[in-house]
Structure formats: structure tokens, C-alpha cells
Design an enzyme around this catalytic site. Structure first.
Site, PDB file in Angstrom:
ATOM      1  N   SER A 186     -17.772   4.273  -0.088  1.00  0.00           N
ATOM      2  CA  SER A 186     -16.959   5.402  -0.548  1.00  0.00           C
ATOM      3  C   SER A 186     -17.634   6.710  -0.136  1.00  0.00           C
ATOM      4  CB  SER A 186     -16.750   5.264  -2.044  1.00  0.00           C
ATOM      5  OG  SER A 186     -15.722   6.089  -2.508  1.00  0.00           O
ATOM      6  N   ASP A 224      -6.881  -0.130   0.962  1.00  0.00           N
ATOM      7  CA  ASP A 224      -7.685   0.833   0.206  1.00  0.00           C
ATOM      8  C   ASP A 224      -6.794   1.986  -0.270  1.00  0.00           C
ATOM      9  OD1 ASP A 224      -9.569   2.616  -0.781  1.00  0.00           O
ATOM     10  OD2 ASP A 224     -10.891   2.487   0.968  1.00  0.00           O
ATOM     11  N   HIS A 240     -10.604  -0.911  -2.059  1.00  0.00           N
ATOM     12  CA  HIS A 240     -11.661   0.060  -1.815  1.00  0.00           C
ATOM     13  C   HIS A 240     -13.062  -0.498  -2.091  1.00  0.00           C
ATOM     14  CE1 HIS A 240     -13.326   4.086  -1.397  1.00  0.00           C
ATOM     15  NE2 HIS A 240     -13.867   4.031  -2.597  1.00  0.00           N
TER      16      HIS A 240
END
Lengths: 426, 432
Positions: free
Chosen positions: A245, A337, A372
Site C-alpha cells: 500500500s 484492489d 488490496h
């Protein structure tokens, strides 16, 4: 927490209470009974009635006392056995033959433990007879791994060292804007022979400034890398960086600094730049409310942060000078995601490296149906979770569907370890 | 660009295992042909250090796999996946006559496996250590519950497997050394059998009254198992080693209370004054004490005490009356009891009586008296404290040869588990 206890239970139909029969309860086995989180285990039932419906459940109590459950329906074969490595689940938390399905399929249980179940019955239905259970332990740390809290040169993190004299190849490990210190990936790396340093940069009480902002800049991340290089038990020229991330941006930014020479980079679902406007040359950030104009909502009011990291929305001056990269880079994409524009950022990185004649440095792994949070395997996954409670309760969407996300975690972890092996040990 | 130094990788899988589980030791990223020594070090509960080591040469891929590659020299040689454990021996300078037995089964046995450069024989602490990992070996699986038992004036520990049950039960008896030895019962519970380790020579009741227990003590232990809410009363076994077999055979054949699904007798004998008390069996052995021999190292050989096998039926358990399956485990080099001769006599008795279909004999050449769960260090002789009053310390010769005895332990344990599982979990065939 060092490990979690997992209870596997087998349950069969019928109101007959097993204790009054003349046979012992069936035997449920798990092998190995003590394993690392990323190890596979083999679950088997023996001495069950032949050709009979049976439900196998897994239960796990998390650190915060929540109960997680998964279950799968099987039909025993003619010799009264069930073998999760060989037999398909015909219903439940997962379908088909999935040896580790009871682990990655774990979901928060509805209220207190429902107890026992009959035949092909889901956990929320009426109680039935629990037949057998086996307990397995899942560990983050192998024996001998040392966990060391680091508060040095202003750097905040936790270092995990493998057992032995060293020196060891090492990883710098960074997570996302959720903040705090996520240690378990580093613990697993150390269990696999790499020194690994989980670095905090936001939302930690030992960092300066308000916890909802990043109050550190380039010197902080440089210091963290330096700390690893200077450590007597780390090979200074065998250090990689992994980021998930927002950690991807930090990884790329750090690696493109002239003084920093990592051996490889691993980037999972993150941006090559930042929406947050940089106020000074050393990268101290501003308020993050700027991001909110890119937030989108579904009809339940859940928020997706995806558009925040679209290349077009990233501030040009924040975009990392990828052409300066000199080490191999692996980018891992979850194609579903909903929290980051991973596909677009992967493309951006690939194109930039290609234009600089460095396409041989780039490797991409891409997983359809994965979300994600591509984390180490056999851990439960959520499609959404609570992000904040103030000023109002906000649930954020990660994306990903259960089975493909689990497959992505399993495959990517294996490939991550192989990549580290190639780039850090040879 | 400078040459990077070798980044040797050592891994042991699983790093946490049960004591009877095999592991794989892998050393990678070596130069082909590299000579190394793999070393194991363990410090046991009483502070003594034990070590094992083996010499290997890396193959063309720069790897050493202990499960597949031959050791060229060391405390074992050839291809021996578990040699690093069963060939552990006290480090130089240790006291003689040591025997490794874990007392606290709730903690693991911790072994450090290391890799040293070159083919080393000694002085490991001063050598160049390349890599090192820590391995845990457990007697108790997660979820197994340890329950001290004092009901009925017993001194015992019950180990219950994970789960609701009901489980088959087992009474676990050791030999003349007395005390409460828990590790085998803990391991059996880790395999799904509720097992009770019973101290019958030095229990609390004997310490208080000065009297050796008798048959009713064992019948009480059996009843505790039978009546336990999580144990299936109709599926109870007994497992005895050495003097524990004398009790097991007596109970199996003569007790009106004890109804066994099966029995396992390791390194034992059926020779005993039947109808006498447990104390009388002990006296019978002592009567023949003049038959004790000593070897060239002054180690005590007791096997002659029960020889010749009596022909008088009042001095042997009537094996023809046995009604449950029996497995006998025999070390042919047993120097402590004449196990082989007794096993042959028992077989003959059962063949004559027509119940030999119940009998399985596992007989191992060059194995000694102490046939225990696998992958633990071997002691050909060790100091032994008798339970007599006053106790005496002697150096007893158990017999056996390292490799053969270790192989015997591995096979016997595996077959014992299959035997117990078939008779305790499988469909009902005989007896009870």
C-alpha cells in the site's frame, strides 16, 4: 501474540450422543500440529462412519478475543476417512479440494460459539453432536527467532533476527496508512532466515507529532535503512525492501535515493507517488484531507480509496524518479484492489523503467480476484473493514474475493521468498 | 563488483515437532564439494550437555540434505535422517552412565542444530560456526491435557487427547526404577489414546505405609480409566516395559476386574510366582541375585536371574488363558532380562493352548532392553538406582548396539501405534 491456537472439529449427523456407543469417538489428526503461519497442514478424520456426511470446522480465537470460524462439508469415503488434502468440500466456507481452506476461509463467527452441528449444516443453525477435535498451533516465529524493539536514532520499529551467528541478508518491511507496527510478516521472514525490520512511520505513540499524520521524512527512512546496514548481524550489501500500500511509495522513494542501494524491492498494491502535497524537500507531509476528494462510496456508504492513487491524481513532484532505480523490482497486483490503483501504478512503473532501458529489472505478478491486502498465506481475509470511528464510522473496501485472494496470497508468498532467495542470497 | 561471501542457509522442517516425528535438515548455498559438519547440541533438564555430529560434503548444487546424503563420519554414518537425535551422547568430560529422560513433559526438548566449516571432531565451541537453528521436540501435542490423579490413593498422571472423547484408554507402566515417568503416556495421548502413567513402586501410599502395592492398586487404576467420562470403558489397553510387563500379563490373564482390549509388553517376561503379591514377584527376582554377572567394565548383567525359564506352571503366567491381542517387543541383545527366551516360551505356551493367533512378536537383533519411543539417545548401560531399602546405585548393562537399537525403536513404536489403533479404534474383534 506468538501463535494462535486453532481447533479443528469434526461433526456428523444424528441425534445419537456418541458417548453411549461402543466405539470411541472418531480420530481427527492434523500434521504438523505446530507449524509456522505459512506452513501447510494436513487435516484428516479416521474411524468415521463410511459414506456419511460430516462437517469439519476450524475455530480460532484472535488476540482481541474474537472468535473466527470456517467449516466445510464432506462425505466420508468407504473406509470412513476424510482427508482435506485429497477430498473436495461440497459446501461451507469454501468449495472443492482446498487443503488450507479452513484457514484462509476463517470468518468472524456470528456471536458466541454456536457449538455443535449436524450433517451438512451451517454454523448458525441448531446444535448437534461434536465428535472429535484436534488442536493445532500456528506460529509467527520459529524457535530461536529474536524480537528486538528498536528506538534508536529516532527510528521506531521492531527487528526480528533469525537464530544463529549471522550475518544474515535482511529486509526493511513497511505497511500502509493503517499505521502502528505490523510485525508478523517480519517475524515470518526471520523464521525463514532473513533479518527483518518492521518500520513504523504513522500512528505510533513513539513517533513525533499527531498520530493521524506522517511526521517523518526522507532522513527517517534513510536512517532506518542505515540502521540495518550498520547492524553487526546483517550483510550490508544484501538488504531488500518490501512495501504494501502506501509502503510501496516509501519503498520506491527510498530506493531512488543515491545513497541507498537495496538488493531488490517488493511492492504490493501501492502507488509510485502521493496525493499528499510535499511541503519541504525532505518529504514531510501535509494534512491528508486533500485525499478525500478522490474517495468514492458504494450504496452502503463504504469508502473506496482507489482513485486516490490513480497516476493522474498523484502530484507530479511526488512521483518517484523510477528511472534512477538500479535494483530488481517485483510488483504484485491484486486485480480487484479497491483501495489502490495497483494495475495503473504497475503499468506506470513498467513503462518508466522500460523507457529508461531498464525493463529487465521489472517483474509483475498479477492476481485476478485478489484485493488490496495481499499478505502471507493461510490467514483470514476481509473484503472490507472498519477504517475509522471519528468523525464518523467509516468502513473501507479492500476488494478481493475469498478463494482467489487466498490463492494470490499463497502463490505470491512463495514467489516473494524465491525472489528474496535469488536476490539476497546469491 | 566484489565477490559476496557465501550466504549459507540452514533449515530444519518442522522446527517444532513431536518427539516421534521425523525432520529434514537442509543446508544450502554452499560451494559444490564444500566440507561441513552438522552438529546437534542439547542441554537436558539436569544440566548435562549432549551432542551428535556428522560429516558431509556438499553436492553439485551446493546442498546437503541429511535425509538423503550419507554422513562420512561422526556419531553416525551413512544416510540417517534422524541420526542427529538418536546418536546424541554426553559431551566429553561428562559423568558416566547418563541416560536422557524428560521429566517435565509440558516443555519441549530444545536442540540446537549447527553447521561448521570442515570436518570437525571435537572442540565445536571454538570452530567457525556458519549457521545455527533451534528445534523443539514435544511429548505433548497442543490441546492434550495433563491431569494429576490421586483418586483411590493412586500416584498417577492422566493425559487426555484434545476433543470431547470418548477416547480409548491405556495404563502405562515402567519398570524397576519406579517413580512417575510421564513422557510415553503424554506421547500416546498426542496420538489419541487417553493414557495414564502410573507410579506403582514409589507411590505416595508406599512412602506413607512402607508397603508395596498389590493387585488392587492396578485394578483401581483400571477403574479410574473405565469410569472416566471421557474414556470408553470397553476399550482399555495396558502397555508395560520390563517389570511393567510382569504386572500387565498378570492383570491381563488373572484379574476379574481388568478387561483389556489389547496389551503391549516391551522387554518383559511372564516368569513370576502367580498368585503371589507384587512384593513376592520382586522377592522372587532377588532370590536369584547370585546369578548376577558382571562384564569387563563391571556393568551388571541381570538376564540370568530369570533363567532357566521354569517348567513349573506356578512360576509362569498361564499364557494359554490370555483372551486379548498381545504384542511382545523383544531386544535380542537384552542383557537385563532374558526377553527373547521368555517370548519364545510364551509363544510356545500359546501355540499349545490354541490362542497364538492373538500374539505378535517383534524381535530385533542387537537391540537392548530399553526399547523406548524413537529418536532419543541410546544408552547401552547407565547408572540405576534400585528401589530397595536402602537403595543402591549400580551401573546396569541394558545391551544393544547404537544403530540397530535406534532402528528397532523406530519400527517398534510405529508398529505399536498401529497395533493400538487397530485394537482400540477399529471394529471389535476379541475379548472385552
Amino acid at each position: 501474540m506468538n501463535f494462535c491456537h486453532l481447533q479443528h472439529k469434526a461433526q456428523v449427523p444424528g441425534g445419537v450422543r456418541w458417548t453411549s456407543s461402543c466405539r470411541p469417538a472418531p480420530l481427527l489428526t492434523a500434521s504438523p500440529v505446530r507449524a509456522l503461519i505459512d506452513d501447510k497442514i494436513s487435516i484428516r478424520g479416521h474411524f468415521l462412519p463410511p459414506r456419511c456426511p460430516v462437517t469439519v470446522c476450524a475455530q480460532m480465537q484472535s488476540d482481541d478475543g474474537d472468535l473466527w470460524e470456517a467449516f466445510a462439508h464432506f462425505n466420508t469415503n468407504s473406509d470412513g476417512t476424510v482427508n482435506l488434502t485429497r477430498d473436495p468440500s461440497v459446501g461451507g466456507s469454501y468449495l472443492g479440494c482446498e487443503p488450507m481452506g479452513l484457514l484462509w476461509g476463517l470468518q468472524p463467527a456470528p456471536g458466541a460459539r454456536e457449538g455443535l452441528r449436524q450433517g451438512h449444516v451451517s454454523p448458525s443453525e441448531r446444535p448437534s453432536t461434536e465428535l472429535a477435535a484436534v488442536t493445532a498451533e500456528r506460529w509467527y516465529m520459529a524457535p530461536g527467532v529474536r524480537r528486538i524493539e528498536i528506538r534508536q536514532n529516532g527510528v521506531v520499529g521492531t527487528l526480528f533476527l533469525p537464530p544463529g551467528p549471522g550475518p544474515f541478508p535482511a529486509m526493511l518491511d513497511m505497511w500502509g496508512m493503517g499505521g502502528g507496527l505490523v510485525e508478523y510478516r517480519s517475524a515470518l521472514f526471520a523464521s525463514r532466515g532473513y533479518a527483518s525490520f518492521s518500520l513504523a512511520y504513522i500512528g505510533h505513540k513513539d513517533l513525533p507529532g499527531p498520530q493521524n499524520r506522517i511526521n517523518v521524512g526522507d532522513p527517517y527512512f534513510n536512517s532506518a535503512f542505515q540502521l540495518l546496514q550498520d547492524h553487526p548481524q546483517v550483510y550490508p550489501d544484501r538488504i531488500g525492501i518490501i512495501g504494501l500500500s502506501f509502503g510501496v511509495y516509501l519503498t520506491l522513494r527510498l530506493a531512488s535515493h543515491s545513497g541507498i542501494k537495496p538488493s531488490c524491492l517488493i511492492c504490493i498494491n501501492g502507488p509510485a507517488g502521493s496525493t499528499i502535497k510535499l511541503t519541504d524537500a525532505d518529504g514531510k507531509t501535509e494534512q491528508m484531507e486533500n485525499d478525500q476528494k478522490y474517495w468514492t462510496y458504494d450504496d452502503q456508504g463504504n469508502v473506496s480509496f482507489r482513485a486516490v492513487s490513480l497516476p493522474a491524481n498523484l502530484s507530479p513532484e511526488s512521483k518517484v524518479k523510477l528511472e534512477h532505480l538500479t535494483c530488481p523490482l517485483m510488483y504484485i497486483v491484486g486485480e480487484d484492489d479497491l483501495s489502490a490503483s495497483s494495475i495503473e501504478n504497475a503499468n506506470l512503473i513498467e513503462e518508466t523503467l522500460s523507457a529508461a532501458g531498464k525493463s529487465q529489472l521489472f517483474t509483475r505478478l498479477s492476481y485476478p480476484g485478489a484485493g488490496h491486502l495481499i499478505e502471507p498465506p493461510y490467514t483470514p481475509n476481509s473484503r472490507a473493514s472498519l477504517w475509522s470511528v471519528k468523525p464518523q464510522k467509516l468502513v473501507t473496501l479492500w476488494g478481493g474475493h475469498l478463494a482467489p485472494h487466498a490463492a494470490a496470497q499463497e502463490d505470491s508468498w512463495k514467489k516473494i521468498l524465491e525472489y528474496m532467495e535469488t536476490n539476497l542470497r546469491h | 563488483m566484489s565477490m559476496k561471501p557465501l550466504c549459507v542457509k540452514l533449515s530444519v522442517q518442522p522446527s517444532r515437532g513431536l518427539v516421534d516425528e521425523k525432520f529434514t535438515v537442509l543446508v544450502q548455498n554452499l560451494l559444490p564439494g564444500f566440507q561441513l559438519t552438522v552438529h546437534a547440541l542439547h542441554q537436558c533438564e539436569d544440566g548435562h550437555s549432549w551432542e551428535a555430529f556428522a560429516h558431509y560434503t556438499a553436492d553439485a548444487t551446493g546442498t546437503v540434505n541429511v535425509s538423503q546424503d550419507p554422513s562420512l563420519d561422526g556419531t553416525y554414518s551413512g544416510v540417517e535422517p534422524m541420526g542427529l537425535l538418536w546418536s546424541l551422547r554426553p559431551v566429553p568430560g561428562s559423568k558416566s552412565g547418563l541416560r536422557m529422560r524428560k521429566k517435565n513433559v509440558q516443555t519441549p526438548m530444545v536442540v540446537t542444530i549447527s553447521v561448521y566449516q570442515g570436518h570437525q571432531m571435537e572442540g565445536f565451541l571454538d570452530r567457525v560456526l556458519l549457521a545455527s537453528v533451534v528445534v523443539e521436540r514435544w511429548y505433548m501435542a497442543p490441546g492434550v491435557r495433563r491431569v494429576p490423579i490421586t483418586d483411590g490413593k493412586l500416584t498417577a498422571t492422566l493425559f487426555l487427547p484434545s476433543g470431547p472423547g470418548p477416547f480409548p484408554g491405556l495404563l502405562d507402566l515402567w519398570g524397576n526404577g519406579g517413580k512417575l515417568v510421564e513422557y510415553r503416556a503424554a506421547l500416546l495421548a498426542s496420538h489419541g489414546i487417553a493414557s495414564m502413567a502410573l507410579d506403582y513402586l514409589t507411590p505416595q501410599i508406599t512412602k506413607e505405609t512402607g508397603k508395596i502395592v498389590d493387585n488392587d492398586y492396578f485394578e483401581t487404576a483400571y477403574r479410574v480409566l473405565e469410569q472416566h467420562p471421557q474414556i470408553l470403558g470397553s476399550r482399555i489397553a495396558m502397555l508395560g516395559l520390563s517389570f511393567g510387563t510382569s504386572v500387565t500379563l498378570r492383570m491381563a490373564v488373572y484379574s476379574q476386574v481388568v478387561k483389556l482390549s489389547c496389551a503391549v509388553c516391551i522387554s518383559g517376561s511372564h516368569v513370576q510366582p502367580i498368585g503371589g503379591s507384587v512384593e513376592e514377584i520382586l522377592s522372587y527376582f532377588k532370590k536369584n541375585a547370585d546369578k548376577t554377572r558382571f562384564d569387563e567394565n563391571k556393568q551388571v548383567i541381570c538376564r540370568d536371574l530369570l533363567l532357566p525359564i521354569p517348567t513349573d506352571p506356578s512360576l509362569k503366567v498361564d499364557m494359554g488363558r490370555l483372551q486379548c491381542p498381545l504384542m511382545l517387543v523383544v531386544g535380542e541383545d537384552d542383557q537385563n532380562w532374558p526377553t527373547y527366551e521368555c517370548a519364545m516360551d510364551m509363544k510356545e505356551m500359546m501355540e499349545r493352548a490354541g490362542n497364538s493367533h492373538l500374539l505378535t512378536v517383534l524381535s530385533y537383533k542387537n537391540a537392548g532392553h530399553l526399547i523406548e519411543p524413537p529418536f532419543m539417545p541410546f544408552a547401552r548401560a547407565s547408572t540405576f538406582k534400585t528401589v530397595t531399602n536402602p537403595p543402591t546405585k549400580v551401573m546396569v548393562l541394558w545391551g544393544g548396539e547404537l544403530v540397530a537399537h535406534s532402528r528397532a525403536q523406530e519400527e517398534a513404536w510405529r508398529k505399536t501405534l498401529v497395533f493400538l489403533r487397530e485394537n482400540l479404534y477399529g471394529s471389535m474383534k476379541h475379548g472385552a
